[in-house]
Every structure is written in C-alpha cells, then in structure tokens.
Design a protein around this motif. Sequence first.
Motif, PDB file in Angstrom:
ATOM      1  N   CYS A  69      17.574   3.103  44.435  1.00  0.00           N
ATOM      2  CA  CYS A  69      16.541   3.709  45.292  1.00  0.00           C
ATOM      3  C   CYS A  69      16.141   5.090  44.789  1.00  0.00           C
ATOM      4  O   CYS A  69      16.163   6.085  45.534  1.00  0.00           O
ATOM      5  N   VAL A  70      15.787   5.164  43.519  1.00  0.00           N
ATOM      6  CA  VAL A  70      15.329   6.406  42.899  1.00  0.00           C
ATOM      7  C   VAL A  70      13.873   6.216  42.472  1.00  0.00           C
ATOM      8  O   VAL A  70      13.535   5.207  41.846  1.00  0.00           O
ATOM      9  N   SER A  71      13.032   7.180  42.818  1.00  0.00           N
ATOM     10  CA  SER A  71      11.608   7.084  42.509  1.00  0.00           C
ATOM     11  C   SER A  71      11.086   8.401  41.961  1.00  0.00           C
ATOM     12  O   SER A  71      11.566   9.467  42.347  1.00  0.00           O
ATOM     13  N   PRO A  72      10.062   8.337  41.110  1.00  0.00           N
ATOM     14  CA  PRO A  72       9.422   9.577  40.680  1.00  0.00           C
ATOM     15  C   PRO A  72       8.534  10.106  41.801  1.00  0.00           C
ATOM     16  O   PRO A  72       7.911   9.326  42.526  1.00  0.00           O
ATOM     17  N   VAL A  73       8.477  11.405  41.953  1.00  0.00           N
ATOM     18  CA  VAL A  73       7.534  12.005  42.897  1.00  0.00           C
ATOM     19  C   VAL A  73       6.207  12.127  42.145  1.00  0.00           C
ATOM     20  O   VAL A  73       6.006  13.037  41.340  1.00  0.00           O
ATOM     21  N   LEU A  74       5.330  11.172  42.367  1.00  0.00           N
ATOM     22  CA  LEU A  74       4.080  11.119  41.618  1.00  0.00           C
ATOM     23  C   LEU A  74       3.096  12.190  42.071  1.00  0.00           C
ATOM     24  O   LEU A  74       3.035  12.535  43.248  1.00  0.00           O
ATOM     25  N   LYS A  75       2.339  12.689  41.127  1.00  0.00           N
ATOM     26  CA  LYS A  75       1.206  13.549  41.443  1.00  0.00           C
ATOM     27  C   LYS A  75       0.021  12.652  41.778  1.00  0.00           C
ATOM     28  O   LYS A  75      -0.049  11.498  41.361  1.00  0.00           O
ATOM     29  N   ILE A  76      -0.923  13.183  42.526  1.00  0.00           N
ATOM     30  CA  ILE A  76      -2.014  12.351  43.027  1.00  0.00           C
ATOM     31  C   ILE A  76      -2.857  11.752  41.902  1.00  0.00           C
ATOM     32  O   ILE A  76      -3.398  10.663  42.027  1.00  0.00           O
ATOM     33  N   ASP A  77      -2.926  12.447  40.751  1.00  0.00           N
ATOM     34  CA  ASP A  77      -3.728  11.905  39.643  1.00  0.00           C
ATOM     35  C   ASP A  77      -2.972  10.849  38.838  1.00  0.00           C
ATOM     36  O   ASP A  77      -3.496  10.299  37.871  1.00  0.00           O
ATOM     37  N   LEU A 117      -1.602   8.123  40.475  1.00  0.00           N
ATOM     38  CA  LEU A 117      -1.569   6.904  41.276  1.00  0.00           C
ATOM     39  C   LEU A 117      -2.257   5.737  40.583  1.00  0.00           C
ATOM     40  O   LEU A 117      -1.748   4.609  40.603  1.00  0.00           O
ATOM     41  N   GLU A 118      -3.426   5.999  39.988  1.00  0.00           N
ATOM     42  CA  GLU A 118      -4.184   4.910  39.360  1.00  0.00           C
ATOM     43  C   GLU A 118      -3.407   4.218  38.248  1.00  0.00           C
ATOM     44  O   GLU A 118      -3.605   3.034  37.981  1.00  0.00           O
ATOM     45  N   ARG A 119      -2.523   4.961  37.578  1.00  0.00           N
ATOM     46  CA  ARG A 119      -1.784   4.402  36.438  1.00  0.00           C
ATOM     47  C   ARG A 119      -0.485   3.719  36.855  1.00  0.00           C
ATOM     48  O   ARG A 119       0.212   3.152  36.015  1.00  0.00           O
ATOM     49  N   ASN A 120      -0.166   3.792  38.129  1.00  0.00           N
ATOM     50  CA  ASN A 120       1.069   3.179  38.600  1.00  0.00           C
ATOM     51  C   ASN A 120       0.903   1.666  38.708  1.00  0.00           C
ATOM     52  O   ASN A 120      -0.040   1.175  39.337  1.00  0.00           O
ATOM     53  N   ALA A 121       1.812   0.917  38.102  1.00  0.00           N
ATOM     54  CA  ALA A 121       1.672  -0.535  38.011  1.00  0.00           C
ATOM     55  C   ALA A 121       1.685  -1.208  39.382  1.00  0.00           C
ATOM     56  O   ALA A 121       0.945  -2.177  39.611  1.00  0.00           O
ATOM     57  N   GLN A 122       2.496  -0.714  40.300  1.00  0.00           N
ATOM     58  CA  GLN A 122       2.578  -1.334  41.623  1.00  0.00           C
ATOM     59  C   GLN A 122       1.294  -1.132  42.411  1.00  0.00           C
ATOM     60  O   GLN A 122       0.756  -2.057  43.030  1.00  0.00           O
ATOM     61  N   ARG A 137      -4.033  -3.420  44.126  1.00  0.00           N
ATOM     62  CA  ARG A 137      -5.454  -3.064  44.149  1.00  0.00           C
ATOM     63  C   ARG A 137      -5.780  -2.118  45.304  1.00  0.00           C
ATOM     64  O   ARG A 137      -6.765  -2.296  46.022  1.00  0.00           O
ATOM     65  N   MET A 138      -4.968  -1.105  45.450  1.00  0.00           N
ATOM     66  CA  MET A 138      -5.169  -0.150  46.538  1.00  0.00           C
ATOM     67  C   MET A 138      -6.231   0.893  46.216  1.00  0.00           C
ATOM     68  O   MET A 138      -6.730   1.570  47.109  1.00  0.00           O
ATOM     69  N   LEU A 139      -6.580   1.040  44.955  1.00  0.00           N
ATOM     70  CA  LEU A 139      -7.639   1.968  44.559  1.00  0.00           C
ATOM     71  C   LEU A 139      -8.619   1.214  43.679  1.00  0.00           C
ATOM     72  O   LEU A 139      -8.245   0.699  42.635  1.00  0.00           O
ATOM     73  N   LYS A 140      -9.879   1.119  44.129  1.00  0.00           N
ATOM     74  CA  LYS A 140     -10.831   0.350  43.337  1.00  0.00           C
ATOM     75  C   LYS A 140     -12.247   0.868  43.550  1.00  0.00           C
ATOM     76  O   LYS A 140     -12.553   1.565  44.511  1.00  0.00           O
TER      77      LYS A 140
END
Length: 379
Positions: free
Chosen positions: A306-314, A316-321, A326-329
């Motif tokens: 249960c370890v995750s990167p704290v992603l920056k908002i820019d 998100l588009e490159r995140n595979a999940q 298709r949450m951003l389109k």
Amino acid sequence: MPLKDVKVLDLSRLLPGPYCTMILADFGAEVIKVEEPEVGDYIRHYEPKRDENSAIYHSLNRNKKSICLDLKDSEDHRCFLKLAEGADVIVESFRPGVMKRLGLDYDVLKKINPRLIYCSITGYGQTGPYAEKPGHDINYMSYAGLLDLMGERGRKPIVPAAQIADIGGGAMPAVIGILLALLNRSKSGKGQMVDIAMLDGVISWLPLLLPQHYAGTEVIRGESLLNGGYACYQVYETSDQRYLSVGALESKFWQAFCNKIGKPEVIARQGAPKEEQEDLIKEVQAVIKNKTLEQWMEMFSDGEACVSPVLKIDELERNAQIAERRMLKNLPGDSNSKFKEISSPIKLSNTPAAPIRRAPTLGEHTEEIMKSLGVSYHK
C-alpha cells in the motif's frame, strides 16, 4: 439513459448545485440552467478562461442548456412558472427566503406541479439559527469539527485543496436525495422537498472520528491513526523532494513495507502508543530520504505494501490507471485541445454516462426552450 425523461431546472450557481446537476445531465437528464441575463452563473467569469467563459465553468456545466430569465420581471416570472409546470426537478442554492420573496418557493410550485421534486442546497439548511447565515466550504468544515482535525500535530489546521463541503457535503447528497425522491415518486406519484445542508453533509463524513470521541478517546489533529499520527499511515519525503504515501494499516502490509525498506525490527512497533509513534515516523523518514521517488516505486512495484507516489496534478494524464479508466478525455471531435474534461466516476455497464457536450453559452437555448413552451419571447 437512466434519466432520459427527467427535466431539471437548475437555478444554482458556482459549485455545489452545478456539480449535482452535471451528474444528472451525464446520465440523460435534460438540465436547463436558468441564468440571470447578462451576468449568468458567476463562475463563468472566473480565471483562467477557456474562451469567453472560465475553464471551471466548462468543467461543471457540460451536457446542459442555458436560458436567461430575470425572475423579478413579471413576464420572465410567468415563463419560469410555465417551465416549472412541466419540470421534474428544480435545484436552487439561494439562502433560505430568497425563493419565497420571488414567489417561487416549494409551497408555491408544488401547487402547480404536485410531482415536482424541489432540491435546495444551502450552507446550513432551511431551519435552525444559522439558516440565513452566509458561508463557504471552509466555514461548513469549521462548524463540523473537520477542519480542526486536518493538518499536522501542533500546527494550525490545513485548508484542503478540494471542496469537501461543497461536493461531498452538498452536491453528492443532493444527487442521492433527488434520485431517492424520483424513486419514491414512481410509487406515490408525489414530489417532495429535498433539504440539503452542507454542514449536515460534512458531519456525515465523520463516522470514524465522532465514535472515538463518544467512546471517550480524545481525537487530536495529527495524532490519530488516520490523520497522520501513525507511521503506518503516513506521507514521507524522498531524496528528490517528492513524496510517497503509505497506507499499511493491516499488519501484512506493514510487514511487507518494513521488510522492503530494510527495517524488519520496527514491524512489532506498528501499534505502539501515540507518544512512541513520532520517533518511529522519524526512523522511517530517515530511510525513505535515501532514495528518489522513482527508485522507491520501482522497489515496491512487485509487492503489496500500500505504497503510492504523491502525484502532481500535471502527472495525472500519464498515469496508467487513470488513463485506463478514461477519467480525463477530450470532447468528442476535439482531440487536439489541451483542455481535458473530467469523466463521470460512475461507471454503469448497460447505461453509461453520455458523451460530453460542451457547456452552453449564456442564454444559448432561451429561444428554443421558450418556443417549445409555446411562448413568444422577444427580449
């Protein structure tokens, strides 16, 4: 579409009401924004702009229509009553008393349309000593006790970046209330009032905190298991000034985490008393600081900790999940635009959310809708 035959009149502005009606529109409801001439929804004028309207306005008002009516004008008032006769739902977010002064409150409208579901989203609800008080997201969280618990131990409360009261305490309960009222109407044939208070909604977000309080445990900012007081549920800084989050609540995840970072000796200290947790957090932090975020995520890629990167908002588009879901389109036919729309998070297998249509310009559908009512409108 599940809501194909539902007509919604949306008099709300800014965030909670438009977010609510956006969800209804995504699943087929005909949502008509009733806006003040020339001004419209205030959020149209926010920065940054996407065109003549703000980027935020576009995000919240897809799949809707817009008409301009001055509800203080006698002719426009009659037009609204005509619209209300055939509406299924009205959503408004004025302070209590405003719609009554306009002669358009629920008691008036239910007489001309007994099947009408009238949803009011306010800060404090239709009753109580605070009913007419102004407020915003931060105020409702403050009264609910939630803001006091957000942040680090010994420091001032932290204002969250997302609008918890507006969306979680207002918009989402409003959607649920409207759908429940529609379900009830299908059996009884009668509409009803849906009274949503954002303060009520935020209080309902405390099912893990208030029971602790009533059981005699003091709940303090940054000291509880789920608000930053424990090493197993924590954010740590990496060597490249990035962050990773650890949600190793279960013992098996904590054990996997400790073994992966080379600290098996601290496995037994997962549930140590709160006064020992601060030292444990420092020990873990010292280890995490030795590698970059990318290095740590590579190390944890083959295990369950249960370890995750704290992603920056820019990122998100490159995140595979996020991409897979298709949450951003882009809008259909607009694949080259830099603007991405946030898709509906509600995934139905047989009746999915509608393809996104752009948000309407101010009053774009006034003539069309008035014509459908048989009203000659020449303003």
